[in-house]
Motif scaffolding. Structure first.
Motif, PDB file in Angstrom:
ATOM      1  N   GLU A  47       0.823  -1.208   0.000  1.00  0.00           N
ATOM      2  CA  GLU A  47       0.000   0.000   0.000  1.00  0.00           C
ATOM      3  C   GLU A  47       0.861   1.263   0.000  1.00  0.00           C
ATOM      4  N   ILE A  48       1.847   1.311   0.872  1.00  0.00           N
ATOM      5  CA  ILE A  48       2.722   2.494   0.963  1.00  0.00           C
ATOM      6  C   ILE A  48       3.460   2.721  -0.342  1.00  0.00           C
ATOM      7  N   LEU A  49       3.977   1.644  -0.925  1.00  0.00           N
ATOM      8  CA  LEU A  49       4.822   1.755  -2.116  1.00  0.00           C
ATOM      9  C   LEU A  49       4.031   1.701  -3.416  1.00  0.00           C
ATOM     10  N   ARG A  50       2.715   1.470  -3.290  1.00  0.00           N
ATOM     11  CA  ARG A  50       1.843   1.335  -4.476  1.00  0.00           C
ATOM     12  C   ARG A  50       2.439   0.299  -5.433  1.00  0.00           C
ATOM     13  N   ALA A  51       2.708  -0.864  -4.854  1.00  0.00           N
ATOM     14  CA  ALA A  51       3.357  -1.938  -5.600  1.00  0.00           C
ATOM     15  C   ALA A  51       2.553  -3.224  -5.435  1.00  0.00           C
ATOM     16  N   SER A  52       2.796  -4.168  -6.313  1.00  0.00           N
ATOM     17  CA  SER A  52       2.101  -5.452  -6.242  1.00  0.00           C
ATOM     18  C   SER A  52       2.634  -6.282  -5.085  1.00  0.00           C
ATOM     19  N   ARG A  53       1.784  -7.164  -4.587  1.00  0.00           N
ATOM     20  CA  ARG A  53       2.219  -8.061  -3.510  1.00  0.00           C
ATOM     21  C   ARG A  53       3.365  -8.950  -3.991  1.00  0.00           C
ATOM     22  N   GLY A  54       3.354  -9.310  -5.267  1.00  0.00           N
ATOM     23  CA  GLY A  54       4.428 -10.143  -5.817  1.00  0.00           C
ATOM     24  C   GLY A  54       5.775  -9.443  -5.765  1.00  0.00           C
ATOM     25  N   SER A  55       5.800  -8.170  -6.137  1.00  0.00           N
ATOM     26  CA  SER A  55       7.080  -7.450  -6.101  1.00  0.00           C
ATOM     27  C   SER A  55       7.538  -7.220  -4.662  1.00  0.00           C
ATOM     28  N   ILE A  56       6.591  -7.045  -3.750  1.00  0.00           N
ATOM     29  CA  ILE A  56       6.943  -6.902  -2.335  1.00  0.00           C
ATOM     30  C   ILE A  56       7.503  -8.218  -1.819  1.00  0.00           C
ATOM     31  N   SER A  57       6.879  -9.324  -2.195  1.00  0.00           N
ATOM     32  CA  SER A  57       7.345 -10.643  -1.762  1.00  0.00           C
ATOM     33  C   SER A  57       8.770 -10.898  -2.250  1.00  0.00           C
ATOM     34  N   THR A  58       9.038 -10.581  -3.498  1.00  0.00           N
ATOM     35  CA  THR A  58      10.376 -10.767  -4.057  1.00  0.00           C
ATOM     36  C   THR A  58      11.388  -9.891  -3.332  1.00  0.00           C
ATOM     37  N   ALA A  59      11.023  -8.641  -3.084  1.00  0.00           N
ATOM     38  CA  ALA A  59      11.942  -7.710  -2.428  1.00  0.00           C
ATOM     39  C   ALA A  59      12.218  -8.126  -0.984  1.00  0.00           C
ATOM     40  N   THR A  60      11.182  -8.514  -0.248  1.00  0.00           N
ATOM     41  CA  THR A  60      11.407  -8.905   1.149  1.00  0.00           C
ATOM     42  C   THR A  60      12.226 -10.186   1.222  1.00  0.00           C
ATOM     43  N   ARG A  61      11.991 -11.109   0.295  1.00  0.00           N
ATOM     44  CA  ARG A  61      12.784 -12.347   0.265  1.00  0.00           C
ATOM     45  C   ARG A  61      14.255 -12.018   0.001  1.00  0.00           C
ATOM     46  N   THR A  62      14.498 -11.115  -0.928  1.00  0.00           N
ATOM     47  CA  THR A  62      15.869 -10.695  -1.229  1.00  0.00           C
ATOM     48  C   THR A  62      16.522 -10.062  -0.008  1.00  0.00           C
ATOM     49  N   LEU A  63      15.795  -9.180   0.669  1.00  0.00           N
ATOM     50  CA  LEU A  63      16.336  -8.530   1.858  1.00  0.00           C
ATOM     51  C   LEU A  63      16.592  -9.524   2.980  1.00  0.00           C
ATOM     52  N   GLU A  64      15.738 -10.539   3.096  1.00  0.00           N
ATOM     53  CA  GLU A  64      15.980 -11.597   4.086  1.00  0.00           C
ATOM     54  C   GLU A  64      17.257 -12.359   3.747  1.00  0.00           C
ATOM     55  N   GLN A  65      17.422 -12.706   2.465  1.00  0.00           N
ATOM     56  CA  GLN A  65      18.613 -13.449   2.041  1.00  0.00           C
ATOM     57  C   GLN A  65      19.881 -12.622   2.240  1.00  0.00           C
ATOM     58  N   MET A  66      19.764 -11.312   2.093  1.00  0.00           N
ATOM     59  CA  MET A  66      20.900 -10.416   2.301  1.00  0.00           C
ATOM     60  C   MET A  66      21.212 -10.245   3.789  1.00  0.00           C
ATOM     61  N   GLY A  67      20.300 -10.683   4.635  1.00  0.00           N
ATOM     62  CA  GLY A  67      20.487 -10.523   6.075  1.00  0.00           C
ATOM     63  C   GLY A  67      20.106  -9.149   6.583  1.00  0.00           C
ATOM     64  N   MET A  68      19.409  -8.366   5.756  1.00  0.00           N
ATOM     65  CA  MET A  68      19.029  -7.011   6.133  1.00  0.00           C
ATOM     66  C   MET A  68      17.702  -6.953   6.886  1.00  0.00           C
ATOM     67  N   VAL A  69      16.809  -7.888   6.575  1.00  0.00           N
ATOM     68  CA  VAL A  69      15.444  -7.837   7.103  1.00  0.00           C
ATOM     69  C   VAL A  69      15.115  -9.155   7.786  1.00  0.00           C
ATOM     70  N   ARG A  70      14.335  -9.050   8.833  1.00  0.00           N
ATOM     71  CA  ARG A  70      13.865 -10.226   9.567  1.00  0.00           C
ATOM     72  C   ARG A  70      12.355 -10.319   9.407  1.00  0.00           C
ATOM     73  N   ARG A  71      11.874 -11.507   9.094  1.00  0.00           N
ATOM     74  CA  ARG A  71      10.435 -11.788   9.007  1.00  0.00           C
ATOM     75  C   ARG A  71      10.023 -12.401  10.345  1.00  0.00           C
ATOM     76  N   PHE A  72       8.892 -11.966  10.871  1.00  0.00           N
ATOM     77  CA  PHE A  72       8.399 -12.562  12.113  1.00  0.00           C
ATOM     78  C   PHE A  72       6.882 -12.499  12.143  1.00  0.00           C
ATOM     79  N   ALA A  73       6.308 -13.301  13.014  1.00  0.00           N
ATOM     80  CA  ALA A  73       4.855 -13.337  13.188  1.00  0.00           C
ATOM     81  C   ALA A  73       4.535 -12.997  14.630  1.00  0.00           C
ATOM     82  N   ARG A  74       3.362 -12.474  14.822  1.00  0.00           N
ATOM     83  CA  ARG A  74       2.871 -12.193  16.176  1.00  0.00           C
ATOM     84  C   ARG A  74       1.892 -13.292  16.554  1.00  0.00           C
ATOM     85  N   PRO A  75       1.918 -13.704  17.808  1.00  0.00           N
ATOM     86  CA  PRO A  75       0.996 -14.759  18.254  1.00  0.00           C
ATOM     87  C   PRO A  75      -0.459 -14.394  17.939  1.00  0.00           C
TER      88      PRO A  75
END
Length: 158
Positions: A47-75
């Protein structure tokens, strides 16, 4: 999100693209850096970036692989959240330092393949080895300086 932050996100994305990365990866990283609180879902990023969920998924996966971003869930929630990892910048430099070691090893392997009587053929590989070996040592020293600097900052703060 305020217009100034959105402009910053775009500037960050363009810079990231200029240095060889993906613009969207840079935009996602910047959005996470300036968000309050500093964590967002994929839907919020889209929503913020006005981008598709697919491009966000690819970008977050890349950032995770780079060690820059952490994915987490809340109970109790089914959504994943993303946050910039603590010490991400240091870890990025450490990972790049490991690549320097690999360049040194590759250069040495190439040198071993060449006849010692052909100095012209060896010169580029020796220069490569020496250059990356130098930077490998310097990065190690700089990281030691950074650790001392961090300790000093913590002591002053607290």
């Amino acid at each position: 999100m305020e217009e100034e932050k959105l402009a910053y996100i775009e500037e960050f994305g363009l810079f990231f693209e200029r240095v060889g990365g993906s613009r969207m990866v840079g935009r996602v990283l910047a959005a996470l850096l300036v968000s309050e609180p500093p964590e967002l879902t994929a839907g919020e990023l889209a929503e913020i970036l006005r981008a598709s969920r697919g491009s966000i998924s690819t970008a977050t996966r890349t950032l995770e692989q780079m060690g820059m971003v952490r994915r987490f869930a809340r109970p109790g929630e089914r959504r994943d959240y993303f946050r910039v990892r603590p010490h991400a910048w240091e870890e990025t430099v450490r990972r790049q330092s490991a690549m320097l070691s690999r360049f040194v090893a590759l250069a040495e392997r190439g040198i071993e393949l060449l006849d010692p009587k052909t100095p012209d053929a060896r010169r580029s590989l020796e220069e490569m080895r020496d250059f990356y070996a130098f930077w490998e040592g310097e990065v190690g020293r700089v990281m030691e300086l950074w650790e001392r600097e961090k300790r000093g900052r913590r002591e002053v703060a607290g």
